[in-house]
Design a protein around this motif. Structure first.
Motif, short mmCIF file in Angstrom:
data_model
loop_
_atom_site.label_atom_id
_atom_site.label_comp_id
_atom_site.label_asym_id
_atom_site.label_seq_id
_atom_site.Cartn_x
_atom_site.Cartn_y
_atom_site.Cartn_z
N GLU A 84 -5.57 20.35 22.47
CA GLU A 84 -4.59 19.29 22.21
C GLU A 84 -4.85 18.54 20.90
O GLU A 84 -4.06 17.66 20.53
CB GLU A 84 -4.60 18.27 23.37
CG GLU A 84 -4.33 18.85 24.73
CD GLU A 84 -5.59 19.32 25.44
OE1 GLU A 84 -5.50 19.62 26.65
OE2 GLU A 84 -6.65 19.39 24.79
N ASP A 85 -5.95 18.88 20.20
CA ASP A 85 -6.39 18.05 19.07
C ASP A 85 -6.02 18.59 17.69
O ASP A 85 -6.46 18.04 16.68
CB ASP A 85 -7.92 17.88 19.13
CG ASP A 85 -8.37 17.04 20.30
OD1 ASP A 85 -7.55 16.25 20.80
OD2 ASP A 85 -9.53 17.18 20.70
N ARG A 166 -9.47 12.91 28.00
CA ARG A 166 -8.39 13.77 28.48
C ARG A 166 -7.71 13.11 29.66
O ARG A 166 -8.36 12.76 30.65
CB ARG A 166 -8.92 15.16 28.88
CG ARG A 166 -9.39 15.98 27.69
CD ARG A 166 -8.21 16.32 26.75
NE ARG A 166 -8.67 16.84 25.46
CZ ARG A 166 -8.78 16.12 24.36
NH1 ARG A 166 -8.52 14.83 24.38
NH2 ARG A 166 -9.17 16.67 23.22
N TYR A 231 -2.19 12.93 20.57
CA TYR A 231 -2.15 13.47 21.94
C TYR A 231 -2.03 12.35 22.96
O TYR A 231 -1.31 12.46 23.95
CB TYR A 231 -3.40 14.31 22.21
CG TYR A 231 -3.81 14.38 23.66
CD1 TYR A 231 -3.11 15.18 24.56
CD2 TYR A 231 -4.90 13.64 24.13
CE1 TYR A 231 -3.50 15.24 25.90
CE2 TYR A 231 -5.28 13.69 25.45
CZ TYR A 231 -4.59 14.48 26.33
OH TYR A 231 -4.96 14.53 27.66
#
Length: 289
Positions: A84-85, A166, A231
């Motif tokens: 996601e980064d 997360r 994100y």
């Protein structure tokens, strides 16, 4: 340490040397630098401000120090993010490395894992992280220092959460987790978070260790502008809708409009002021993104 070549002093006299390594060594005496560091105009911060602290947090979260097993014992710093980064690494981490260390980092995805990765070659950065910022050669021994300065600690925490936090959302229970192989690291992050009155729980997950923040703490972090990773803007969108107190029907905004609202809100602009400025809620809204 090596002998500084005469060409380096000529570069200084001509004003084409952009580094600060000799000055940095006066502040951080264990820093060692190479000819490569001088040629590349590497910099080591002599003061830790907001950007330096956030970047340190990212390095603590995603970093590893590696000494190559070869004749030269070359030293490397690796950053490995999560799937996601990619946007965060491209738009924030790479520019921050340039700003703080004058380091032109190249983002190289590890395709088999689908994660962003950066390899850095700098004796100066390696020795600064290891000897002065408490970064061990084995990640299992890593514990983030509890800096005396609240501003530094706050921004280190923001960097850690940006890189490793997360968020998992479901109807019954929404949480943010930080997972690592080092128990000491997880405990140190818990101590940083509790220093700023964030509630969290530590637990073991097989051979790894986990720090968990509940939904109320995610909302509190959103209120206090903790999140800097794009994100998290996506992941906390529904929480932002819940905490912004205003008669405006936020559910009626497009995703792009609302992300802009959240960005402005997180940067200290009051909800009512944003609405008045953009004419939100009136026919012909002027929102843009």
């Amino acid at each position: 340490k090596f002998r500084v070549p005469p060409t380096h002093f000529l570069r200084r006299e001509l004003g084409i040397y952009e580094g600060n390594l000799e000055e940095a060594v006066k502040k951080w005496p264990e820093v060692a630098f190479s000819k490569f560091d001088l040629i590349r105009n590497r910099r080591i911060p002599t003061q830790i401000g907001d950007m330096e602290a956030m970047l340190l947090g990212v390095i603590y979260a995603d970093g590893n120090l590696i000494v190559e097993n070869d004749e030269e014992n070359r030293r490397r710093i690796y950053l490995n993010g999560a799937t996601e980064d990619f946007v965060f690494y491209r738009k924030w981490v790479v520019p921050a490395l340039k700003q703080v260390f004058n380091l032109e980092a190249k983002l190289k995805p590890i395709r088999i894992y689908r994660i962003p990765s950066i390899e850095m070659k700098s004796e100066a950065l390696f020795t600064w992280l290891h000897y002065h910022m408490g970064f061990p050669l084995e990640r299992l021994g890593l514990a983030v220092p509890n800096f005396e300065n609240d501003g530094v600690t706050w921004n280190v925490l923001k960097g850690v959460i940006a890189a490793e936090g997360r968020i998992y959302i479901d109807e019954e229970k929404s949480v943010m987790r930080i997972i690592d192989v080092s128990r000491d690291y997880i405990s140190s992050i818990a101590n940083l978070a509790r220093r700023f009155n964030f509630e969290c729980n530590e637990s073991d997950v097989g051979n790894e260790f986990m720090l968990v923040f509940g939904k109320s703490q995610i909302k509190e972090m959103l209120r206090r502008g903790v999140f800097i990773n794009p994100y998290h803007e996506d992941a906390t969108l529904q929480f932002a809708r819940e905490i912004l107190e205003s008669p405006t029907d936020y559910q009626g905004l497009s995703r792009a409009e609302f992300l802009l609202f959240v960005h402005l809100y997180n940067n200290g602009v009051k909800a009512g002021d944003i609405e008045r400025h953009f004419g939100l809620g009136e026919e012909g809204s002027q929102w843009y993104a």
